[in-house]
Structures are given as structure tokens and as C-alpha cells.
Scaffold this motif. Sequence first.
Motif, PDB file in Angstrom:
ATOM      1  N   TYR A 228       0.918  -1.310   0.019  1.00  0.00           N
ATOM      2  CA  TYR A 228       0.140  -0.249  -0.132  1.00  0.00           C
ATOM      3  C   TYR A 228       0.850   1.376  -0.447  1.00  0.00           C
ATOM      4  CZ  TYR A 228      -3.564  -3.528   1.298  1.00  0.00           C
ATOM      5  OH  TYR A 228      -4.196  -4.575   1.321  1.00  0.00           O
TER       6      TYR A 228
ATOM      7  N   ILE B 232     -10.590   1.995   5.347  1.00  0.00           N
ATOM      8  CA  ILE B 232     -10.020   1.282   6.497  1.00  0.00           C
ATOM      9  C   ILE B 232      -8.890   2.056   6.444  1.00  0.00           C
ATOM     10  CG2 ILE B 232      -9.289  -0.412   7.739  1.00  0.00           C
ATOM     11  CD1 ILE B 232     -11.522   0.639   8.382  1.00  0.00           C
TER      12      ILE B 232
ATOM     13  N   PRO C 280      -6.223   4.751   5.462  1.00  0.00           N
ATOM     14  CA  PRO C 280      -6.121   6.683   5.265  1.00  0.00           C
ATOM     15  C   PRO C 280      -5.504   6.805   3.818  1.00  0.00           C
ATOM     16  CG  PRO C 280      -5.458   5.799   7.432  1.00  0.00           C
ATOM     17  CD  PRO C 280      -5.464   5.144   6.963  1.00  0.00           C
TER      18      PRO C 280
ATOM     19  N   PHE D   8     -14.367   3.259  -1.890  1.00  0.00           N
ATOM     20  CA  PHE D   8     -15.824   3.930  -2.066  1.00  0.00           C
ATOM     21  C   PHE D   8     -16.564   5.005  -2.312  1.00  0.00           C
ATOM     22  CE2 PHE D   8     -13.790   1.091   1.227  1.00  0.00           C
ATOM     23  CZ  PHE D   8     -14.220   0.402   1.370  1.00  0.00           C
TER      24      PHE D   8
ATOM     25  N   ARG E  20      -5.874   9.186  11.044  1.00  0.00           N
ATOM     26  CA  ARG E  20      -7.811   8.474  10.250  1.00  0.00           C
ATOM     27  C   ARG E  20      -8.401   9.548  10.640  1.00  0.00           C
ATOM     28  NH1 ARG E  20     -10.826   5.746   8.628  1.00  0.00           N
ATOM     29  NH2 ARG E  20      -8.992   4.323   8.349  1.00  0.00           N
TER      30      ARG E  20
ATOM     31  N   LEU F 187     -12.488   7.163  14.954  1.00  0.00           N
ATOM     32  CA  LEU F 187     -13.513   5.624  14.963  1.00  0.00           C
ATOM     33  C   LEU F 187     -13.864   5.795  16.077  1.00  0.00           C
ATOM     34  CD1 LEU F 187     -11.638   3.641  13.075  1.00  0.00           C
ATOM     35  CD2 LEU F 187     -13.950   5.951  12.188  1.00  0.00           C
TER      36      LEU F 187
ATOM     37  N   ARG G 177     -19.580  -2.548  13.559  1.00  0.00           N
ATOM     38  CA  ARG G 177     -18.531  -3.798  13.925  1.00  0.00           C
ATOM     39  C   ARG G 177     -19.151  -5.163  13.698  1.00  0.00           C
ATOM     40  NH1 ARG G 177     -14.936  -2.107  15.935  1.00  0.00           N
ATOM     41  NH2 ARG G 177     -14.081   0.786  16.646  1.00  0.00           N
TER      42      ARG G 177
ATOM     43  N   GLU H  60       5.065   1.290  15.385  1.00  0.00           N
ATOM     44  CA  GLU H  60       6.381   1.898  14.630  1.00  0.00           C
ATOM     45  C   GLU H  60       7.758   1.152  14.608  1.00  0.00           C
ATOM     46  OE1 GLU H  60       6.944   6.630  15.799  1.00  0.00           O
ATOM     47  OE2 GLU H  60       5.850   5.665  17.608  1.00  0.00           O
TER      48      GLU H  60
ATOM     49  N   LYS I 263      -0.479  -3.055   9.825  1.00  0.00           N
ATOM     50  CA  LYS I 263      -1.516  -1.709   9.090  1.00  0.00           C
ATOM     51  C   LYS I 263      -1.870  -0.721  10.724  1.00  0.00           C
ATOM     52  CE  LYS I 263      -0.511  -3.230   5.077  1.00  0.00           C
ATOM     53  NZ  LYS I 263       0.570  -2.861   4.607  1.00  0.00           N
ATOM     54  N   VAL I 264      -1.637   0.311   9.985  1.00  0.00           N
ATOM     55  CA  VAL I 264      -1.840   1.428  10.426  1.00  0.00           C
ATOM     56  C   VAL I 264      -2.779   2.187  10.420  1.00  0.00           C
ATOM     57  CG1 VAL I 264      -1.687   4.099  11.935  1.00  0.00           C
ATOM     58  CG2 VAL I 264       0.097   1.882  11.389  1.00  0.00           C
ATOM     59  N   GLY I 265      -4.512   2.089  10.786  1.00  0.00           N
ATOM     60  CA  GLY I 265      -5.231   2.436  10.546  1.00  0.00           C
ATOM     61  C   GLY I 265      -6.659   4.080  11.047  1.00  0.00           C
ATOM     62  N   CYS I 266      -5.609   3.713  12.235  1.00  0.00           N
ATOM     63  CA  CYS I 266      -6.744   4.909  12.868  1.00  0.00           C
ATOM     64  C   CYS I 266      -5.418   5.344  13.835  1.00  0.00           C
ATOM     65  CB  CYS I 266      -7.834   5.003  13.087  1.00  0.00           C
ATOM     66  SG  CYS I 266      -7.514   2.935  15.282  1.00  0.00           S
ATOM     67  N   ASP I 267      -5.914   6.677  14.862  1.00  0.00           N
ATOM     68  CA  ASP I 267      -5.559   6.884  15.255  1.00  0.00           C
ATOM     69  C   ASP I 267      -5.705   6.749  17.207  1.00  0.00           C
ATOM     70  OD1 ASP I 267      -4.624   9.057  13.056  1.00  0.00           O
ATOM     71  OD2 ASP I 267      -6.081  10.146  13.756  1.00  0.00           O
ATOM     72  N   THR I 268      -6.522   5.984  17.046  1.00  0.00           N
ATOM     73  CA  THR I 268      -7.107   5.919  18.215  1.00  0.00           C
ATOM     74  C   THR I 268      -7.781   4.436  18.632  1.00  0.00           C
ATOM     75  OG1 THR I 268      -9.535   5.807  17.431  1.00  0.00           O
ATOM     76  CG2 THR I 268      -8.297   8.395  18.236  1.00  0.00           C
TER      77      THR I 268
ATOM     78  N   GLN J 196      -8.797   1.303  17.950  1.00  0.00           N
ATOM     79  CA  GLN J 196      -9.909   1.258  17.069  1.00  0.00           C
ATOM     80  C   GLN J 196     -10.051   0.263  16.193  1.00  0.00           C
ATOM     81  OE1 GLN J 196     -13.769   2.396  18.650  1.00  0.00           O
ATOM     82  NE2 GLN J 196     -11.798   2.885  19.699  1.00  0.00           N
TER      83      GLN J 196
ATOM     84  N   PHE K 126      -6.627  -4.593   3.581  1.00  0.00           N
ATOM     85  CA  PHE K 126      -6.176  -3.270   4.575  1.00  0.00           C
ATOM     86  C   PHE K 126      -6.769  -3.758   6.073  1.00  0.00           C
ATOM     87  CE2 PHE K 126      -5.010  -0.124   6.692  1.00  0.00           C
ATOM     88  CZ  PHE K 126      -3.276   0.560   5.708  1.00  0.00           C
TER      89      PHE K 126
ATOM     90  N   LEU L 223     -11.740  -3.387  12.430  1.00  0.00           N
ATOM     91  CA  LEU L 223     -12.559  -2.856  11.413  1.00  0.00           C
ATOM     92  C   LEU L 223     -12.718  -3.823  10.426  1.00  0.00           C
ATOM     93  CD1 LEU L 223     -12.926   0.775  13.115  1.00  0.00           C
ATOM     94  CD2 LEU L 223     -15.140  -0.992  12.627  1.00  0.00           C
ATOM     95  N   CYS L 224     -14.052  -3.294   9.524  1.00  0.00           N
ATOM     96  CA  CYS L 224     -13.509  -3.758   8.303  1.00  0.00           C
ATOM     97  C   CYS L 224     -14.551  -3.077   7.125  1.00  0.00           C
ATOM     98  CB  CYS L 224     -13.486  -5.419   7.849  1.00  0.00           C
ATOM     99  SG  CYS L 224     -13.560  -5.856   5.917  1.00  0.00           S
ATOM    100  N   ARG L 225     -14.506  -2.626   6.315  1.00  0.00           N
ATOM    101  CA  ARG L 225     -15.099  -1.325   5.655  1.00  0.00           C
ATOM    102  C   ARG L 225     -16.010  -2.511   4.413  1.00  0.00           C
ATOM    103  NH1 ARG L 225     -19.229   1.890   7.046  1.00  0.00           N
ATOM    104  NH2 ARG L 225     -18.835   3.884   6.512  1.00  0.00           N
TER     105      ARG L 225
END
Lengths: 801, 173
Positions: free
Chosen positions: A35, A214, A216, A269, A299, A722, A729, B18, B30-35, B37, B95, B130-132
Motif C-alpha cells: 500500500y 480503512i 487512509p 468507496f 484517521r 473512530l 462492527r 512504529e 498496518k495503521v488505520g486509525c489514531d485511536t 479502534q 488492509f 474494523l472492515c469496511r
Amino acid sequence: MTAVTGETPATGSGVLGQPLDSREDPQLLRGEATYVADIDLPCTAHMAILGSPVAHAKILSIETKAAEQLPGVLKVATAADFTDVMPLPCIWIPGGVESHFPPHPYGLPGARPVLTGDTVRHVGDPIAVVVAETPRQATAALAAIAVEYEPLPVVTRADEALAEGAPQLHETVPGNLNAYWTCGDKDRTDAALAEAEVTVELDLVNQRTINSPIEPRGAVGDYNAATGEYTLYASTQGPHNHRFLLSALVLGIPFNKLRVIAPTVGGSFGTKGYLYPDMALVLLLSKALGRPVKWVDTRTGLMNSTVQGRDHRQHVTLAGTRDGRITAVRCTSYANLGAYPSTIGPGVATALMGRSISGMYDIDAAFCEVYAAFTNTVSLGAQRGSGRAEAAFLMERLVDRYAGEIGMDPAAVRRKNLVPKEKFPYDNGLGWTYDSGNYQLNFDKAIELSGYADMPARKAEARTRGKRLGVGLATYVAICGVGPSTRMSQEGMLGGSWESANIRVHPTGEVTVIVGSASTGQSHGTVFAQVAADEFGIDPDTVQVLEGDTQKAPYGQGTYGSRSYSMAAPAVALTARKIKSKLIRAGAVFLGVPEDKVVYEGGRVYEEGNEQNTKTFAELATAMWYGWGLPAEIEPALDETTHFDPPDFNYPFGTHVAVVEIDELTGETEVVSYTAVDDAGHIGNPKIVLGQIEGSITHGLGQALMEAAVYDEQGLLISSDLTTYALPRAADVPLFTLDKTVTPSPHNPLGAKGAGEIATVPPAAAVVNAVVDALSDLGVQHIDMPLTPEKVWRRLRGEAQ
Amino acid sequence: MNGRPEQFTARPNELLVERLRDGLGLTGTKVGCDTGQCGTCVVRLDGRSVKSCLVLTVSAAGSEVATIEGETTRGGELSGLQEALRQEHGTQCGFCTPGMVMALGELVDSTAGGEAPTEPEIREWLTGNLCRCTGYHSVVRGVQRACAAARAEAPSGVGEPAVAASTTAGQEV
Ligand code: FES
Ligand code: FES
């Protein structure tokens, strides 16, 4: 334009239509796919973007000296550094109406700057960038940039932005009105409404949602000073489009000096087809610094910069007879375009929504008007099912409201108004001509499969458990296969929207298929190989598929609007057919018989009536590569390209049934069963489409139940990560009951219709209908999404909306 | 680290993710969020799945860290869970996938010899990821398939491999 006959798919090797395993999956399962964030070019520097913390303000000054002194910092840049860079254009203006946009130097109608220098218009509006040795250093230095703002009043709602005295966003856009757009027949509709036996109306808020792939977004720019060539690696669903827009319209560099590469893309999407400032900035800064420059979003960054979806406030009316015949539908919509026109956002908010409002119904009079307005929010763009989901929502809510008013079963009302099979092609009076359909069959199948007849008994049973059961129906038609270039030009699209494929048969008989499209998780490599293998009658494992690199692939517009399988796959099939017809001509030479005696079948040619006299696909490939003995009119080698521009769009459709249970005590809504019967024409790989349908429904349920982009009065996006923006979920969704009907489209040689996102179109309507059904004895006629437990709980206690 | 010792000096505020991605080049995580979640960063720390964006590298000192790279050799044969997910097409954009594989691996392993997890249990387990794209359905089917296969292979020979993988009718959508 390519001639299209609407024939059914070839069945050369029988692999088309089979649920083959995705060849992309093993690499993804091992975590080996690359990616954007995984790209690591030598000497890469890292970029961070300073977004505005306020929604609307004049920038009085920007002080960057302190940031420049910090460790690792290589460059700090502001708008003043890019005065010769053109702004990012909007290429889909609403067709046929007067539109107002911030200007672009090429006479293009819509634009936003790569960095904002004078006035910020939404939280996250990019003001400055830092490039440093490490991502942490770049991010840390942002805090040292001092910006002085003079606050301006803020407006975040479309209807309020159009009101007298509202804050003004753009000098060139009086009253914040981008466009007043209409479709359908106003007089006829108004007359039908005036004369109607019954009319019902609703005020609807189709809330703003955030697609939130998912992965960014990210971009790496690499300028080569020796050749003057730029390479952009980006999480894009349309590398060719981005190349065109960036080179010609933003950077002002020759088209052939820019190469765009989409590596593996982690979902999109709709959002990753747009042109964003960061894409231009990494290229410009790579040139300035003589090093590759990389940027990967967070995010929260994504939530404040990547296009958002939906966001209409609507007043809708339906007219009909006492016995359930719908006679007219009318919609007035206030669409929120956000602060700037995104690449195609204005078209999404108008044509894609408005022309679709009558759905699967045969309605005599329909009219839709859209006021598209600028506000101090993130720009609006596409979002899985965009436009069509908003249209299905309003229509399906209205039909239920109407059924309630006349005391008729909602299924019976729908059944009575479906466009009859004999009426195709069907002009819906709003600008779309539906290609093909058997809506009755599809509808009946869904009703049957969902056990609709048993609902009264189930409702009674649920009440014994302290639950209120509700059932909701929603049907839809989704315009897909974008599209016919001429037709799209009438809609205001500035650019062709055809798709292309190149096929090269190698001397060893293996095949490479190269398409202009680009996957964001749709297993193109598997499906396009199936198409080519099926046409040639060969093993799909011998077919390689390439895409996503403008230096390798022929042009194409990319993946959006569920168009890849009904646009790029036909291009593959037609190219294979060109090659087959060449093989028949050459086969006549190799077999020593007249052309009309040559049969191509099952991966070989042979002499009719004498199957002994034959050559396999691989033998032919070798012979064509040598080129020995070919007559002058047959060129050696096998390498063909097709640009497929269909005669019209295609129109998948379907019927969904949601059953919910509401907890009387908590107001919590649980989707207990969900039935969907979709029709996407002939499907290339049912296993892959099944996954897309399941994901799409889940996405639609998200809008109904939990998703909302919430801005406060200051224009701050409160739901910016999020923890504050809820996505469905695994425990939020039940298993679905799925089936299909198959009505081939006559507009492409595979009989295909769009599939990827179509199942996102009806779930929001189905679920809201189900919840309103469950609460109808309390006098509830509508609840705005998302249907949070608190909102439902209040309604259970008799509070007004 | 995936069975091999690694020695380095970490900053006190460095996150494990990191170190894995930038320091060790293990970009499968992977990194998908900052929190904390999304679960795209899940790795296993001493056998338990954790979100590596919430773990300080220094706090992982002395622990065994397993990442997606350790599940299989490059391009090599897939693990039982990966193979089951492949057969059910439990991945689309991919991802979320490495994080899912790491989180679900613990579930499959922990139930290999005993009761297979029920569908609600699998969904509950997946709540941190999470999966979108997939809507989770194919992932759930993949786990059921993997558990069935693991049980069939277990020394006690418990269970039949053929569980009802899904009640989803008409998968030929
Ligand atoms: S990156 Fe760790 S949970 Fe999202
Ligand atoms: S496969 Fe795309 S996020 Fe899960």
C-alpha cells in the motif's frame, strides 16, 4: 463508439460466471501487498499538512521561521510558494444549468487551491506543509507555525447557507448557490399533485456520512531532474484521471511527463477518485527538494479532508389514488457541497440523485429540484451508492408513508407500481432510460424469501419478549456503467468516460490483459482473467492482468460507480474477439483452408469437418510471433486494444427486506434478518460479487443505525475519529439471506450491470421503514437517521422528533 | 520477533507499530486509525493479540512478538486460517486483513482442541477489528471453516470438518 449487440457471454472455457477463488487474496492474507504507506524509496522525505483549526476565517499572517529551525525540517511551504500552480478543478458541473464556481485559469468552472492563502473555509483546509527527515519531525514542526486568523461567521447547513444574510464563502458565488438544478416535468407534476386523491409529504435529512476506507489516503511524489519526469504513487481509484487532471490542469506539465501508479489500495468507496491538494504537493515538493516526498494521512486527517457523502435536506411529496396507484413524486432538495467543489461532487449531488428518485416505479409525473450550496464543511463527494442511495431513501420512505395513509400493505403498493416488464427500455421521465428489467420477478422473490407473510405472527411473538418487531421494504434502481461519454457530457462531465483494455498474446501462449481501470479491492486480476480466458477458451491461470500504472496501461477512467465489470470487462471481451477474428484469418493460412471453413472453439482453431487439421492457441501464438508466411494484410503478433464507450448506462436493481427488533426498554434497534435480491445482469465471479453485496449492505446499515458526520455551530467536525464516528462492527450485523435475479443489460457484450456498490443503495430505507413500522402504532411517521437507541427511546416515550 | 531475537534501542515514546513498520520494515502490520479502534495493527504479544498502536516498544521488551510476517514464509504456504479465509474470500482490499488474521489466530488456536466458537462468539471476537469492505460475513465463514479444519486435524479427532459455514442462502449472488 463500439457496436454492441447485447449478446450473451461467450462460454469458451466456461470459467466466466464461476466462483473462482480470488488470486489477489493469498498476498493480502500474508500481509505482503504494498500500500502507499509501505512504499519506501531511497532518501524519502516526509510531508505533514497543517489544516485550519477554524471553519471560516481570514488569514492575516503565517509565520514559518520557527518551524524551519526545528531538527530535521527541510522545508516549510505556504500558498505563497505555489503561486504558479493552478487550483484543483471540478470536472462534473451540473449539466444544463447556470453554475457558479470559484474560477480556474483554464476557463474551467470549479476549483480549490492546493494551499489556502487568504481565507480558510473549513476545519482542515490546508494552509501549510512541512517536509522533514522523519514523519514525526514533520508533524512536530506543524505546531511551530504561527497563523493569525480573523474569524468569520460560519454556516454548515445547505438551507441556512442559502438564507438571506448567511455568511458568504466565495466572492464569485453569490448567496453560496453553486447551482439550481432541476429534472423532470414541473408543471405536470404540480398538476398531478393538485388533482391527486391522496398526497403525502415528508421532510427528510439524509445525514452527512464519512466513507472511511480503512486505509487512509497517502501519496508519494518522485521527481526525476535528469528526465524532468514526475511519478506519483497514490491511493487512487483512477490513476489515468489523476494523471490528466494533475498534469494538464494543475501542474501545467506535459501529460507524458507524469506517471501515476496506484499500488494496492485499501478500499475507497468513491473517495479515492478525487483530486486532493496532497497529490500535487508531494510532486511539487519533490521537485523543490530533489528527493522523493511521502505523505500518509491519519484517521482524523482523513475525516477532515477526504470527501464526505450524502447530506441532503429534502421536502418530498407523493401523490396517488386511494387504491394505491402512484401518480406523481416531487422533491426539493438542499444539497451541501461543502466548502469547495470537489472533483465531481456537484454532479453527484444533482444528477446522480435527482434523476433516480422514481426508482423501480412507473410514475406518470416526476420532478426534482436541487439547490446545491457551499458551506463551511469538508467538500462533498461520492460515497458507496452515492446519489442513488439518497434517491432510494426518499422514494421508499414516501411509499411507506403513502401505504400507511391509504391503509394498504406496503408490499402491495409497491407491487402495483413496478415498471412492467414489457415497458423496457423505460424512460423514467427524469432523464434516465432503464435498459432492461424484470422487477416483478425480483420483487416477488424477495418477498417470498424474506417470509414477509409471517411477519404479523412474528410481531406478536416479539411483543411477548419485550421487543417490537418491524419489517421494512426497499426497492431501487442504480444507474451504473458510467458511462457513455456523450451522455455524460450532457450531464456536465468534462471528460470521456469510456474504458479500455489491451491484450497481448505472448509467443508462448500466455496472455497479458492490461486495463485502464484500477482495483480498490475488487479482485480485478481474477475477474478480468476469467473474461479473457472464457473468450479464448484457455486456462485463466495463463492470463495475467495488469492495471493501476499509467505507464503500462491504456487509458481508462478507473473504478467508480460500479463500472469496472460493465465497462472494462466488455473492453477485455471485445479485444479478445478482435484477436480471435485475427486468429481465424491467420488460421486459414496455417490450416490451408478457406476462412469460412475455420472454426475457433475451445482454445484452438480447426478445419470444419476435419478436426484433425488443428492448431492450439499456444501454437497459433507462436506462429503469429514468428510471422512466417503471413500474407501482407495480416500483421504478425497478437496485440489489440479496445476503447469501450457503451450506447447508454446500465441499470441494476433489487429488492431488500429488513426485519428489526426494537428493545422496548432501551430503544436499541437490532437488525434480526436481512433479505436482499439484487439483479446485476450476468455476473463474472459470484464469489467476489457476494462479498461486495455483503459489504455494501453492511455499509448501508451503518448509515441507518449509527453513522453521522456531526459539525457543531463553529463548524468543528466533532465526529473526527473512530471513537466518535461509529462504523458497523461484526456483532452489529446478522447473516444475510441473499439471492439474485439475472436480467442482462443490452448495452454491453457481457450482459453485465454494475454490482459493487448497488446493495448499499436500499438498506438505509429498508431499516428506517422497518423501525417506523415497529413504532407506527405510536403515531410515528418518520425518524431521521442514524437510529440511535436514544432517538428511538425518546420516540417510544412519545417525544416528538 | 517472529522467533528471532532483535536488539535495538527504542525512544521512550516509540509505539510498537512504529518499530515494526519503520524500524524493522515489517510493513504487514498496518495503521488505520489514531485511536486504537480499527485493529489493523494487531500483533500477538506472548501469544495474546494486542493493538500495536497502543503498546510502547519499551513495554514489549523481553516479550515474544508475532506479526503477520511470521505466519508464513514469503510467498509460502498459507496457514490453516489464512487458507480458510482465502476459500471464503474473507478479504477484499486486504488492509484490515493482517490484523484480522493475527486477532483470529488466537481464537482459532485457543479453540482447536475443544468446542468450536459459535457465530456470535466469532463476531464478538472480531469486534476489535474494523472492515469496511466485506461486512465481516465472509470472515466469519472463514473462521468457521478454519475451526472445523483445526478440529478435524486435532489429535483427539474431535468434530466433523463440515460445519454449516453460513446460513446465507443463495451464495450465488
Ligand atoms: S491502528 Fe491500531 S487500532 Fe487502528
Ligand atoms: S478488506 Fe478492506 S477493510 Fe477489510
